[in-house]
Write a protein that holds these residues in place. Structure first.
Motif, PDB file in Angstrom:
ATOM      1  N   THR A  90      -6.716  32.512   2.553  1.00  0.00           N
ATOM      2  CA  THR A  90      -5.923  31.673   3.450  1.00  0.00           C
ATOM      3  C   THR A  90      -5.543  32.450   4.706  1.00  0.00           C
ATOM      4  OG1 THR A  90      -3.897  32.310   2.273  1.00  0.00           O
ATOM      5  CG2 THR A  90      -5.006  30.299   1.548  1.00  0.00           C
ATOM      6  N   GLY A  91      -5.022  31.710   5.696  1.00  0.00           N
ATOM      7  CA  GLY A  91      -4.659  32.340   6.962  1.00  0.00           C
ATOM      8  C   GLY A  91      -5.848  32.536   7.872  1.00  0.00           C
ATOM      9  N   ARG A  92      -6.964  31.947   7.516  1.00  0.00           N
ATOM     10  CA  ARG A  92      -8.184  32.067   8.341  1.00  0.00           C
ATOM     11  C   ARG A  92      -8.599  30.673   8.807  1.00  0.00           C
ATOM     12  NH1 ARG A  92     -11.538  36.932   5.216  1.00  0.00           N
ATOM     13  NH2 ARG A  92      -9.703  38.236   4.807  1.00  0.00           N
ATOM     14  N   ASP A  95      -4.330  27.354   6.365  1.00  0.00           N
ATOM     15  CA  ASP A  95      -3.197  27.799   5.562  1.00  0.00           C
ATOM     16  C   ASP A  95      -3.038  26.811   4.417  1.00  0.00           C
ATOM     17  OD1 ASP A  95      -2.671  29.917   7.247  1.00  0.00           O
ATOM     18  OD2 ASP A  95      -0.965  28.964   8.237  1.00  0.00           O
ATOM     19  N   PRO A 141      -4.199  26.392  10.333  1.00  0.00           N
ATOM     20  CA  PRO A 141      -3.425  27.638  10.176  1.00  0.00           C
ATOM     21  C   PRO A 141      -2.461  27.913  11.312  1.00  0.00           C
ATOM     22  CG  PRO A 141      -5.626  28.134  10.963  1.00  0.00           C
ATOM     23  CD  PRO A 141      -5.601  26.655  10.715  1.00  0.00           C
ATOM     24  N   GLY A 142      -1.486  28.808  10.993  1.00  0.00           N
ATOM     25  CA  GLY A 142      -0.638  29.371  12.036  1.00  0.00           C
ATOM     26  C   GLY A 142       0.755  28.809  12.150  1.00  0.00           C
ATOM     27  N   ARG A 157       4.178  29.017   1.448  1.00  0.00           N
ATOM     28  CA  ARG A 157       3.100  28.929   2.438  1.00  0.00           C
ATOM     29  C   ARG A 157       2.179  30.115   2.226  1.00  0.00           C
ATOM     30  NH1 ARG A 157       2.908  31.699   7.324  1.00  0.00           N
ATOM     31  NH2 ARG A 157       1.215  31.033   8.708  1.00  0.00           N
ATOM     32  N   HIS A 158       0.904  29.840   2.027  1.00  0.00           N
ATOM     33  CA  HIS A 158      -0.113  30.883   1.914  1.00  0.00           C
ATOM     34  C   HIS A 158      -0.780  31.045   3.281  1.00  0.00           C
ATOM     35  CE1 HIS A 158      -0.093  31.229  -2.525  1.00  0.00           C
ATOM     36  NE2 HIS A 158       0.202  29.939  -2.486  1.00  0.00           N
ATOM     37  N   GLY A 159      -0.555  32.189   3.898  1.00  0.00           N
ATOM     38  CA  GLY A 159      -1.180  32.483   5.183  1.00  0.00           C
ATOM     39  C   GLY A 159      -2.059  33.718   5.066  1.00  0.00           C
ATOM     40  N   ALA A 160      -2.061  34.542   6.100  1.00  0.00           N
ATOM     41  CA  ALA A 160      -2.898  35.741   6.107  1.00  0.00           C
ATOM     42  C   ALA A 160      -2.523  36.660   4.946  1.00  0.00           C
ATOM     43  CB  ALA A 160      -2.745  36.471   7.431  1.00  0.00           C
ATOM     44  N   SER A 162      -3.270  36.165   1.767  1.00  0.00           N
ATOM     45  CA  SER A 162      -3.107  35.469   0.494  1.00  0.00           C
ATOM     46  C   SER A 162      -4.385  34.697   0.153  1.00  0.00           C
ATOM     47  CB  SER A 162      -1.901  34.531   0.543  1.00  0.00           C
ATOM     48  OG  SER A 162      -1.605  34.006  -0.747  1.00  0.00           O
ATOM     49  N   PRO A 192      -0.305  20.637  10.149  1.00  0.00           N
ATOM     50  CA  PRO A 192       0.799  21.207   9.372  1.00  0.00           C
ATOM     51  C   PRO A 192       2.139  20.545   9.653  1.00  0.00           C
ATOM     52  CG  PRO A 192       0.072  22.740  11.081  1.00  0.00           C
ATOM     53  CD  PRO A 192      -0.929  21.640  11.030  1.00  0.00           C
TER      54      PRO A 192
END
Length: 226
Positions: A90-92, A95, A141-142, A157-160, A162, A192
């Motif tokens: 995630t985060g790419r 998210d 994302p973001g 929240r799953h971001g960069a 994860s 989002p």
């Protein structure tokens, strides 16, 4: 001369590996970064790394963040021998907003009248569910969580840095599945803002109705691994 017949369990494992590889490659072909996860062996996950103490779902590669890729050819090689779990970084490309099933279900019900209106593209996106009762909304994302969600113990929240387990990864309780598949969403990621608005509505509507003593006891706490 009799042909040697492989045990049924071996044949099923091979079919499972081929199916997982095909689906992992499809995710990669749509630009989603994939990394192989540990293999489920009975009720624990085995990654093959010497001394690894993790028994829950986790990446099979130690440097998984650097290795995760959307190259279909490279992804295919990871499933050449073993039926790895499918993990999506995630985060790419996206998210993930992870919530309890009761929030996710309420939010989707609220979204249904909007799916065919002017804002359908904003709220329509893939949603996955774990057998343990966690729903995962894939969004662009973001965007950080709104304060109402960030302060909830049950929203993540799953971001960069994860990852999430992707269907049809098997967990000890069952199989991760799509509530709304990428094909159904036409591989479109939800906005989002729109998803978080729905979840805030759900949080406001459902949380007060739950008996206070039962609220924390009957809902799974968020976690990075599965």
């Amino acid at each position: 001369m009799w042909e040697k017949v492989r045990p049924r369990s071996v044949r099923f494992a091979q079919l499972d590996r081929v199916r997982l590889r095909r689906i992992a490659v499809r995710y990669a072909a749509h630009g989603w970064d994939v990394t192989p996860g540990a293999c489920l062996a009975r009720h624990r996950f085995v990654c093959g790394r010497a001394g690894c103490p993790t028994t829950g779902c986790h990446p099979a590669l130690e440097q998984w963040e650097q290795s995760a890729t959307a190259d279909p050819a490279r992804v295919a090689t990871w499933w050449r021998l073993r039926p790895h779990s499918i993990l999506l970084a995630t985060g790419r490309a996206f998210d993930v907003v992870e919530v309890p099933a009761y929030l996710g279900r309420y939010a989707l019900e609220r979204a249904r009248p909007r799916l065919y209106g002017a804002v359908s593209r904003q709220v329509r996106g893939p949603v996955a569910a774990t057998p343990g009762g966690r729903w995962m909304f894939l969004v662009r994302p973001g965007e950080p969580l709104r304060p109402e969600l960030e302060h909830s113990l049950y929203v993540v929240r799953h971001g960069a840095g994860s990852w999430i387990p992707a269907p049809p990864t098997r967990l000890p309780e069952g199989t991760v599945r799509w509530v709304m598949s990428p094909e159904e969403a036409r591989w479109h990621l939800a906005d989002p803002y729109a998803v978080q608005d729905l979840l805030v509505e759900a949080l406001d509507a459902v949380s007060p109705a739950l008996p206070e003593p039962l609220f924390p006891a009957h809902l799974p706490a968020p976690r990075r691994g599965y």
